[in-house]
Design an enzyme around this catalytic site. Sequence first.
Site, PDB file in Angstrom:
ATOM      1  N   ARG A  49       0.803  -1.224   0.000  1.00  0.00           N
ATOM      2  CA  ARG A  49       0.000   0.000   0.000  1.00  0.00           C
ATOM      3  C   ARG A  49       0.838   1.276   0.000  1.00  0.00           C
ATOM      4  NH1 ARG A  49      -2.569  -3.564  -1.103  1.00  0.00           N
ATOM      5  NH2 ARG A  49      -4.639  -4.211  -0.402  1.00  0.00           N
ATOM      6  N   SER A  90     -11.690   0.645   2.221  1.00  0.00           N
ATOM      7  CA  SER A  90     -11.031   0.220   3.467  1.00  0.00           C
ATOM      8  C   SER A  90     -10.315   1.413   4.089  1.00  0.00           C
ATOM      9  CB  SER A  90     -10.029  -0.904   3.189  1.00  0.00           C
ATOM     10  OG  SER A  90     -10.697  -2.058   2.751  1.00  0.00           O
ATOM     11  N   GLU A 139      -5.818   4.783   5.554  1.00  0.00           N
ATOM     12  CA  GLU A 139      -5.464   4.817   4.143  1.00  0.00           C
ATOM     13  C   GLU A 139      -5.811   6.140   3.480  1.00  0.00           C
ATOM     14  OE1 GLU A 139      -5.890   1.672   1.420  1.00  0.00           O
ATOM     15  OE2 GLU A 139      -6.106   0.120   2.947  1.00  0.00           O
TER      16      GLU A 139
END
Length: 339
Positions: free
Chosen positions: A160, A236, A334
Amino acid sequence: MHFLEHVPLAPHTTFKIGGPARWFAEAASEEEMLEGVHFARSRHLPLFILGGGSNLLVSGEGFPGLVLHVANRGIEQQEDTFRVAAGEDWDHFVSYAVERNYSGIECLAGIPGTVGGTPVQNVGAYGQEVSETIFNVRVLNLNTLGFEDLQSAACGFAYRQSIFNTTERGRYLVTRVDYKIARNGEPRIAYADLKKHFGENAAPTLAEVSTAVRSIRHQKGMLIMPDDPDCRSAGSFFKNPIISAEHYARIAGRYEKEIPRYPAPSGQVKLPAAWLLEQAGFHKGYTLGEAGISSRHTLALINRGHAEADDILALRDRIIAEVQNRFQIRLEPEPVYVS
């Protein structure tokens, strides 16, 4: 190219939250991207680059500078190489590749946002990451105002993350991403949800896999649907944390049943953030004022209808504090917060 004043940003985000941009412009070419940068600098304005708005939380005050919306389009194919404009819709590109029987991104179907955002976060889902297929990222270097091509090895891809959201954050504006994907390759069925969907010994096509991924994402409220309140989110919200094997053992010792985990580099362990939230009392459907957790996916923080950024941040902070208290793990959000 038009520069507009006081443009609301909420409609440009999947959260449907956010105040106005002092200035707003759409850039449909590399030349217009450069023009936008010159506009901001000539007026000493801060600059924010907007893609699909799917990984974004904007404050109620909005943004005091220029929001430059990357809106270039186009897909060029040369055998197994696809050159895709940063403003192209990501899911459209996945469908484009799958329809032509190219494998490598079929499990990334249904992810909202634009192509330009995929290398920034090294977007991944259901057993695939875009870094497996990216071989070049074309950028505008905001330090030199020149266009450059960065090979995959220079992008610092990890779970990520990339140089675009870590060491070189704010330095580059992605204008195009080049992918190498294989024709007639086998679809990847590595993720538990996909194995369950197809059953043992199944041999689905690429199209069947991408359709299944979209279906699973929809069931979990992770497919952006305009009229679905469970989908006013940024997907998410927390990354799956990576911890040491020793830390995992200490946590596992508190439970009779084996807790879920995934292998990570250097002998470390990746824990599902959703499991941590549930153990800390943050279940599906949890609410805190106008913010909440999706009724279908523990990791999706949602705007229940009239939430402001502060409502989402309050829920974020409560979750982080409780998980930290119970497991000595600090969750990392995130979405990008813009204020």
